[in-house]
Structure formats: C-alpha cells, structure tokens
Design an enzyme around this catalytic site. Structure first.
Site, PDB file in Angstrom:
ATOM      1  N   SER A 297      31.287  41.103 -27.495  1.00 28.04           N
ATOM      2  CA  SER A 297      31.475  39.898 -26.695  1.00 28.04           C
ATOM      3  C   SER A 297      32.649  39.050 -27.202  1.00 28.04           C
ATOM      4  O   SER A 297      33.793  39.490 -27.190  1.00 28.04           O
ATOM      5  CB  SER A 297      30.170  39.100 -26.674  1.00 28.04           C
ATOM      6  OG  SER A 297      30.218  38.032 -25.764  1.00 28.04           O
ATOM      7  N   ASP A 308      46.661  42.658 -28.573  1.00 28.79           N
ATOM      8  CA  ASP A 308      47.586  42.686 -27.440  1.00 28.79           C
ATOM      9  C   ASP A 308      48.777  41.756 -27.629  1.00 28.79           C
ATOM     10  O   ASP A 308      49.900  42.084 -27.235  1.00 28.79           O
ATOM     11  CB  ASP A 308      46.855  42.334 -26.144  1.00 28.79           C
ATOM     12  CG  ASP A 308      45.989  43.477 -25.620  1.00 28.79           C
ATOM     13  OD1 ASP A 308      45.952  44.533 -26.281  1.00 28.79           O
ATOM     14  OD2 ASP A 308      45.350  43.311 -24.568  1.00 28.79           O
ATOM     15  N   LYS A 322      30.815  44.932 -24.938  1.00 31.39           N
ATOM     16  CA  LYS A 322      30.105  43.944 -24.116  1.00 31.39           C
ATOM     17  C   LYS A 322      31.156  43.102 -23.405  1.00 31.39           C
ATOM     18  O   LYS A 322      31.533  42.031 -23.854  1.00 31.39           O
ATOM     19  CB  LYS A 322      29.196  43.099 -25.009  1.00 31.39           C
ATOM     20  CG  LYS A 322      28.029  42.430 -24.282  1.00 31.39           C
ATOM     21  CD  LYS A 322      28.457  41.152 -23.604  1.00 31.39           C
ATOM     22  CE  LYS A 322      27.263  40.400 -23.054  1.00 31.39           C
ATOM     23  NZ  LYS A 322      27.653  39.115 -22.453  1.00 31.39           N
TER      24      LYS A 322
END
Length: 388
Positions: A297, A308, A322
């Site tokens: 999560s 990224d 998740k």
C-alpha cells in the site's frame, strides 16, 4: 392462553416487519443513486418473511443483524476484499488501527488469491516474537477455517483483551505441513519509525504510514541532517501502508516540489495526480530502498515514487501488490463502508495491484537467516552504498 401467545407473536412479527419495511422505503427515499425502478426486491422480502414464519428459534432473529448481513452480502457480491461493510464495533477497531493503538497480537493481514495472509507482523509485537512472518497463510483461527472469511471477521477473531490467547494455524512456503501458534494478546502501540547510523550510513526504518508519522519524521530529519553523510537506507520491509496522504508527505522529503508521487485511476477515464510538496531535503542523498512481500500500500507508493523519479534501486524481495485506494464512508449509528474508490499507479503509470514492485537486486531472507539473526538484505544494501 396459548392462543393469545400465538396472536401476540403474530402481531409482534407484523410490527417488526412494518418497522423493517418502513426503514427500507425511507432509506430508498434518501438514496442519491438508487437501483432502477424495474428491479424486483420481492425475493428479498419473501426470504425475510419465510425466516420470520418458519425459523425454529425466534430468539435468534435479530433484525439489526439481518440488516447488517444484507448490506454485507451486497458489498461482498463485488468480489473486492478491500470493499467492506463495517459494523459500529468493526468501525471502532479500524479507527484504532489508524491511530496506532489496540489490543491484539500485532500484525497486518490481507487476502491474496483468496487466502488469508499475513502482510506484516508489526515491530516488537507478540506476532513478531512468536516468529510469524510476512507471507504466512492463516488456515485457522482458534480452530475455525478461514476459507471464505472476510478480513473484518478474521480481525475480530484475532483481536481480544490483553492477557487472553489466540491459536493460529499457519502454513509457510517451504514447510511440509502447517504449524500451530498460540499467542497471548497485548496492548499494541505501533511505532511509526526509527533511525540510526550503520557504518556511516543513515538507516531509516518506517513501520507504517499512520497519522503521527509526518511529525515524527520531521523531528528525525533534524537529527539526520547533523550527520556528516549523504547516504541512506530506507527500510520499508514489513510496512503494511496506511494513509495515501502521509505517503505523499514523506515522499516530499525526497522529491522536488511538483514531482508526481502517485496517480489515482478511478476507472472511468478520470485520474488524479498526487504531487510532492517538498521540502526535498534528502533529494541529493544516495539512497537504497529495502522491500519485501510485507511492503504494501502506502509503502509501495513511496518506493515506486522514489524509483520512478530518482532511479533509486530497490533491494530485497517482490512487494505485496496492494494497489488500490480505500475511502471510509460513515453511515448511520456508527457503522461505515470502506470502499475501493480507485487503483493507484506509480508515476510512470505502472499498476502494481496483485503484481507488486520487483526489486532491482533480489536478495532473499531465509528462515535460517531469521533464526540466526542475519539480515542479508540490509548487508547487501550497506555493501552497495559503501561502493557508491
């Protein structure tokens, strides 16, 4: 006398039924997005009246439980383990979790591929001390099979007053058969984070993204900045997540203002970007992030954002996966709905739901490592940073 009892029982059933009908139609009059007018609810009412008429033990007919059960059935039909109806008692438990204090054994659980699984045992808790690990499958709770059980049912069975015990039947990959763990419940106070120096490298461990973390992190940042180093290991292993906004806040310490932290995809072409608000204090640090199958999560959001945007390497094992966002909607009388409102994507647009984040450098933690107190994942991260 017997005839009066029958008549009284019949009248009581009518009164209960009338109250139930009244509540149903009042609720329908209040709804904003109602079922089509041609939807036939007669099957529901037929089943309800057959229960009232035929069920052998009328004392067990609890109208409130019937209503809760009907709502739960409606929600469960969606097939999403994270969209659930919470009774007033379950709502209190959920709110205690977010605040970081409750009575139980101290672990985050989830449903993956239809099985009840431990996402992460929390730091310093009975679950961790008993030897439970991320990825363990819970087969039984006090002898009750968990197949088909909702998360909320499982939580209510595992929770309990401090000093009492719960038996968990566990299966772990690599075991020939399941094992039983008897664990004593305690008051669980969940820490948010800790940091220390390891070989002239800042080691920063975040346990969960609770509402207290932004304040604790800001205080820790003051101490970290006094150290003569710009190398950091960010440990997100066994971190079950928490608030999306808190993950966004922590990402701001690493990312320049305006950089995308995560993207919410609402599934109807509508998307929302969560961006860093700064202060990007640690943006020039050389950083490695530790992940494992207990990283879930909000922890996956932070790890994905750093990978990224900054090309930061992930070390360890594949994360939990998740990748959905829930919103708590308060209902009448203390009940609530936890609704999956969106899927979240990493800044590059990658969906990780049920897939997880793949580490750049895979390092497994074996059972022998745990038993002998070794941490090959952390050792590898230290080795890499020393050579940078």
């Amino acid at each position: 006398m017997a005839k009066k009892k029958i008549i009284f029982g019949f009248l009581l059933t009518i009164l209960i039924g009338a109250s139930f009908y009244g509540g149903f139609f009042f609720g329908k009059s209040q709804c904003k997005v109602c079922p089509p007018e041609d939807i036939d609810f007669s099957l529901f009412w037929e089943a309800y009246h057959k229960l009232q008429e035929k069920f052998v033990d009328k004392s067990k007919i609890d109208i409130q439980k019937i209503i809760y059960g009907a709502i739960s059935g409606m929600v469960n039909s969606l097939g999403d383990p994270y969209t659930v109806f919470l009774t007033p008692e379950q709502t209190k438990i959920f709110e205690q979790d977010i605040k970081g204090s409750f009575e139980g054994v101290g672990m985050e659980i989830g449903i993956r591929k239809g099985k009840l699984q431990i996402i992460a045992p929390l730091e310093g808790t009975p679950a961790q001390r008993a030897g439970l690990r991320a990825g363990d499958i819970i087969l039984k709770i006090d002898g009750k099979e968990t197949e088909g059980m909702t998360l909320e049912e499982a939580v209510s069975l595992i929770r309990g007053p401090k000093g009492t015990k719960v038996k968990l039947t566990i299966f772990r990959e690599g075991w020939e058969k399941e094992k039983e763990f008897e664990i004593q419940r305690e008051i669980i106070l969940i820490p948010t984070m800790k940091w220390e120096m390891k070989d002239d490298i800042v080691y920063l461990k975040i346990y969960q993204f609770s509402e207290r973390l932004p304040i604790d992190f800001a205080k820790a940042a003051i101490g970290i900045l006094t150290k003569p180093t710009q190398k950091m290991i960010l440990d997100l292993r066994d971190n079950p997540g928490g608030y999306l906004e808190v993950a966004q806040n922590i990402a701001g310490w690493f990312l320049e203002k305006g950089k995308i932290v995560a993207i919410e995809d609402f599934g109807n072409g509508q998307k929302r970007e969560y961006k860093s608000e700064g202060p990007s204090t640690f943006s020039n640090y050389k950083i490695l992030v530790l992940i494992n199958q207990g990283t879930a999560s909000g922890a996956e959001i932070l790890a994905g954002a750093l990978k990224d945007n900054l090309g930061i390497m992930l070390v360890g094992e594949r994360s939990f996966g998740k990748g959905s966002v829930q919103q708590l909607e308060k209902l009448k009388e203390g009940s609530s709905l936890k609704i999956t409102i969106a899927r979240w994507l990493t800044p590059s647009g990658k969906l990780i739901s049920d897939i997880g984040l793949e580490p750049d450098i895979k390092v497994e933690m074996t059972e022998k490592d745990v038993e002998e107190g070794r941490d090959p994942q952390l050792e590898k991260a230290i080795e890499i940073l020393k050579n940078l």
